[in-house]
Every structure is written in structure tokens, then in C-alpha cells.
Design a protein around this motif. Structure first.
Motif, mmCIF file in Angstrom:
data_model
loop_
_atom_site.group_PDB
_atom_site.id
_atom_site.type_symbol
_atom_site.label_atom_id
_atom_site.label_comp_id
_atom_site.label_asym_id
_atom_site.label_seq_id
_atom_site.Cartn_x
_atom_site.Cartn_y
_atom_site.Cartn_z
ATOM 1 N N PHE A 113 0.960 -1.247 -0.024
ATOM 2 C CA PHE A 113 0.119 0.068 0.108
ATOM 3 C C PHE A 113 0.904 1.259 -0.056
ATOM 4 N N ILE A 114 0.571 2.219 -0.909
ATOM 5 C CA ILE A 114 1.128 3.417 -0.951
ATOM 6 C C ILE A 114 0.307 4.785 -0.906
ATOM 7 N N GLY A 115 0.263 5.462 -0.309
ATOM 8 C CA GLY A 115 -0.528 6.879 -0.481
ATOM 9 C C GLY A 115 -0.604 7.240 0.999
ATOM 10 N N ARG A 116 -1.369 8.542 0.850
ATOM 11 C CA ARG A 116 -1.912 9.264 2.087
ATOM 12 C C ARG A 116 -2.603 8.499 3.094
ATOM 13 N N LEU A 117 -2.364 8.615 4.238
ATOM 14 C CA LEU A 117 -3.301 7.950 5.323
ATOM 15 C C LEU A 117 -4.012 8.794 5.818
ATOM 16 N N VAL A 118 -5.211 8.765 5.034
ATOM 17 C CA VAL A 118 -6.332 9.565 5.322
ATOM 18 C C VAL A 118 -7.608 8.655 4.983
#
Ligand code: ADP
Length: 483
Positions: free
Chosen positions: A300-305
């Protein structure tokens, strides 16, 4: 030659917080290759002004807007032939942190003023009042930070055409009525069908109401945002302008994202020679202190929102870890997601790796090294990571929304001949878990897995065709406006 001013608040590789930066670099370049004269307009953040200085570029013009001294630098976007204009106004843009927030992750208190000034300069350039000898036929605005440009241009009889692209409708540039007054915007704009939004000022509404055409970054998201479920309160405005709204899928930079020659990878591979992908995985496991065991490795890669469905991911991880899966997570965001992820990484140190922060190189190695890439987003305007994964033979498991729905085909719906990943419809963690389980069953069947990988790797994700769609849109606006 059609001249386009492409106004954006971030552009790769100078400043990036998300997909907007990638699109703002690749789309103008692809359009230039198709024969359009596209110039990018960007606020003069420290990294951008430094790059311009280092490249020996100069200021072209200087003027005052209210209390601010503004100058425009003309330079090139590094690594491309695309002209880049920087709006240099040190009190507003020469700041640490990211384009919108300070180093503690708080929004700058004067964001409305910063992007109002940026918008004014965009409008001045658009009508030839900025003192530079280049004037566009069209202004292409992107997200709320540029939402006032079409508003300022409304009063000019000989204005260029305007396009407003929604990269994410959740970010709207909402400010108080006092801010509206402080900006000195005319009272006539304070109406429910103009800039007023439930008693507040909405920058994005300016773009949606006043531009000639609205686009968004996938056909499915264009449909979704006209519903109350995905419309973030603006679905009424968008339904009203539905005949002006289209969805054009984003492309990816296929030079930066190419497993055959990606400089971030120690081993290279392609569709008909996938063997080295295993080496990329072993190397990633070593780099991150995971057991080298042949997977399955899920990334998983991405903004933690909230948007990214991180809570669903956290909910399904323990069971999958207990069953021997490994996870690699790269991102940063809200503490309510970072904390449980840290705890999971402590509990399963040889199976779960968490990297908090932003790391371009690692994001390439994760994309190459994983077997499965997870994107359980609650909504996703386009999403780039699933396309990077598809190109790297990493099978995406996604929530079937927005651009994820337009790019990922499930064998249950499309048949194995056309499938390239797995998708779930119901918006909850059980649906995510059931779909990961289906992916894991397929993972054990080498032949069908290989088929999925090949289908994904064979497709064209480049900007060429997609930039053509923007080109056609530009031409139809000019025809309509008779420019
Ligand atoms: P969004 O714009 O909503 O953040 P996208 O999928 O459209 O999501 O684009 C996100 C971009 O940012 C992708 O290029 C992704 O690889 C990159 N990215 C996000 N977080 C990180 C990170 N922590 N490190 C490196 N790259 C990241």
C-alpha cells in the motif's frame, strides 16, 4: 498553434503532495508533443525558485498587487521542454513545509490570500496584463487553488476560454465570510449559485460555475460526483452543469514508470521476461527487514487519510498476517491511522514493514516487489498507483469506484481473458477481505496469475491518447467561443 496556460499548485519533480503533481507534469508535456503550446503557471515555492535560479533563468516582469510585490520567472520544467512560469511573491510562497501546510501539518492561515493572489496573476497573464509577451487562447485550471481564475476572467469581454479540472472534489478551498470580505471580492459573487457555499466561501465553486468546461480525471468519477453520495455537497452544481462536464482518464509517465529500465530497481523485467520480478521482491524484503520467502507480499502506498480506506486495511491485516501474508506500507497522514499501523509493525516485525514519510525511490521498489497492490479507497477520482502496479505486473485489489473502476477488470466480471486485477463493490472491510482472499487463491495458480500480469502489462497507460482528448476539448471550446 493553440496556446494554453496550465495553472496548478504543484508539479513533479519540483513540488508534490499527490497525483495532481504527476498530472501537471505529464499532461502539459504530452500536449506539447501533440503540437500545443502549453505553459505551466506555479506559485514560486522555494524549491521551484531555486531550480529556476540554478538553471540560470530570470525574472521577466515585476508588478504590484495590493500590498504585494510580485515577479514572474520564466524557466523550464526540469527534464522537459515545457515553459514554466513562477509567481514569485516571497511573503506568500517562500515558506517551509508543503504548498498548503506548515511543518506541523497545519494549513497556512492565509491560504485564501495566497491562492487568491495566484489566481489574480493567472487572470492577468490570461488577458495579457502581466507584462509578458505570451498570451494564451485557453486557461486550464486545476483544483480549488485555481478556482478564482475563471471568476476574475468573467468580466473581460475578450477573455480566453477556460477549462477547470477536478482532481479531487473533497478539497474545496472553503473559507469564512470574513475572508471573502477581506479578499475584497465583489458582493455580487456572494450568492448560492456563485461563490457562496452553505454560508462560506468556496474557491472550487468558482471553477465549477464560471469555467467554459469542467473535466474530471475519470469517466466513472464524472458520473459519481453528480450523486449525493460522492458529490461532497456540490452534486447539485455539477448536475446543473452536466452538459459541460466530461471525464478523461489520467495517463502515467511511462518513462518514469517502466520496469524495463527503472533506475530505482536493481533488477529489470518486462511482460515476456518476468523472472527478475522475483529478485526485486527479495531485494525489497531484505531492504525492509522482512523474511525473504516468496510472498505473498501485499503493498500500500498513499496518504493515510479516510479517503484511502486505511481503516479497512488495518482491520483485515491481523488475520492475513496470521495466515502468513506480508505487508509493506508507505505513506503518511493522520495519527489515527499511523498509530495502529505502527502497532501492527511492532507485533509482526518480519512480516510487516511500515515507512512513514514520502519516499519516491521506495515507492518504485514497492510497486515492483509486491505481488498484490491494495487500493481500498472509499472514493478515488482516478488513482495512479493502480496503473503503476498494472505496468509492473503487480496485481491490484481495489474498491470499484472512480478511476479504479475504469482501469481494473475483475475475472468474475470480465473473464480471465480481459482481467487484470480484483475489485470489490460493497464499501466495507469484509468485502475487502473476501476480495484479497480471491486474489490469494489465484496467486497460487501460477498460470492464471501470469495471465493477469500479462493483461495488465500489455495495456497502454501513456498520456498520448488521453492528451488527445484534452486537445479535442480545447478545440471545441475555441470553436464555440469563436476565438
Ligand atoms: P492522491 O492524489 O489522492 O494522493 P494518486 O494515486 O492520484 O492519489 O496519486 C498519489 C501519487 O503520490 C502517486 O504517484 C503515489 O505513488 C505518490 N505517493 C503517495 N504517497 C507517497 C509516499 N509516501 N511516498 C512516495 N510516493 C507517494
Amino acid at each position: 498553434m493553440i496556446r494554453v496556460l496550465f495553472a496548478t499548485s504543484e508539479v513533479y519533480p519540483l513540488v508534490k503532495t499527490g497525483g495532481l503533481a504527476d498530472v501537471s507534469a505529464s499532461l502539459p508535456e504530452a500536449l506539447c508533443k501533440l503540437g500545443y503550446d502549453v505553459h505551466i503557471l506555479l506559485p514560486g515555492y522555494p524549491a521551484a525558485v531555486k531550480a529556476a535560479r540554478d538553471a540560470g533563468s530570470r525574472r521577466k516582469t515585476r508588478f504590484r498587487i495590493g500590498q504585494y510585490e510580485v515577479s514572474l520567472w520564466q524557466t523550464r520544467l526540469p527534464g522537459t521542454a515545457v515553459t514554466l512560469w513562477l509567481v514569485d511573491c516571497p511573503p506568500l510562497f517562500d515558506r517551509p513545509g508543503n504548498p498548503y501546510q506548515n511543518e506541523n501539518g497545519q494549513d497556512w492561515w492565509d491560504n485564501a490570500h495566497r491562492f487568491e493572489l495566484f489566481g489574480r496573476v493567472g487572470a492577468m497573464m490570461a488577458v495579457g496584463e502581466a507584462g509578458v509577451n505570451w498570451r494564451p487562447d485557453l486557461v486550464h485550471c486545476n483544483d480549488w487553488q485555481t478556482g478564482l481564475i475563471p471568476v476574475f476572467l468573467e468580466h473581460y469581454s475578450h477573455r480566453p476560454g477556460t477549462v477547470f479540472t477536478i482532481h479531487n472534489l473533497a478539497y474545496q478551498g472553503i473559507f469564512s465570510h470574513e475572508t471573502f470580505r477581506a479578499l475584497g471580492l465583489p458582493d455580487s459573487l456572494w450568492r448560492w449559485d456563485q461563490l457562496e457555499f452553505y454560508g462560506q466561501l468556496s474557491f472550487i465553486k468558482g471553477g465549477l460555475v464560471f469555467s467554459d468546461r469542467i473535466t474530471t480525471v475519470s469517466p466513472e468519477y464524472a458520473r459519481e460526483i453528480q450523486s449525493t453520495e460522492f458529490g461532497h455537497g456540490l452534486d447539485g452544481v455539477l448536475r446543473h452543469r452536466a452538459h459541460r462536464l466530461t471525464g478523461i482518464l489520467n495517463g502515467i509517465d511511462t518513462r518514469v514508470w517502466n520496469p524495463e529500465e527503472d533506475p530505482e530497481l536493481a533488477f529489470h523485467y518486462g511482460r515476456d521476461h518476468l523472472k527478475n520480478k522475483t529478485q526485486c521482491q527479495a531485494q525489497l524484503q531484505q531492504e525492509l527487514g522482512l523474511e525473504v520467502n516468496g510472498g505473498p507480499l501485499l503493498g500500500f502506498i498513499g496518504r493515510l487519510v479516510e479517503q484511502k480506506g486505511v481503516d479497512w486495511l488495518i482491520a483485515v491485516m491481523p488475520e492475513l498476517l496470521d495466515r502468513g501474508c506480508q505487508f509493506v506500507v508507505l505513506g503518511s497522514g493522520e495519527a489515527r491511522y499511523e498509530e495502529p499501523l505502527k502497532q501492527i509493525a511492532r507485533q509482526w516485525p518480519r512480516q510487516m514493514s511500515l515507512t512513514l514519510g514520502y519516499d519516491e525511490g521506495l515507492s518504485h521498489r514497492i510497486t515492483a516487489g509486491c505481488d498484490i497492490f491494495l487500493m481500498p479507497s472509499r472514493f478515488e477520482p482516478c488513482g495512479l498507483n493502480q496503473m503503476y502496479s498494472l505496468r509492473y505486473g503487480t496485481i491490484p485489489v481495489v474498491h470499484a469506484v472512480g478511476g479504479l473502476s475504469d482501469t481494473v477488470n475483475d475475472p468474475l466480471e470480465a473473464g480471465i481473458g480481459k482481467a487484470n486485477g480484483f475489485r470489490f463493490i460493497k464499501a466495507d472491510e469484509q468485502a475487502l477481505l473476501a476480495t484479497i482472499n480471491r486474489a490469494l487463491e489465484n496467486f497460487r495458480n501460477r498460470k492464471s496469475w501470469r495471465r493477469l500480469q500479462e493483461n495488465g502489462m500489455a495495456a497502454d497507460y501513456s498520456w498520448k491518447q488521453r492528451a488527445r482528448s484534452y486537445g479535442n476539448l480545447y478545440q471545441s471550446i475555441l470553436k464555440e467561443r469563436d476565438i
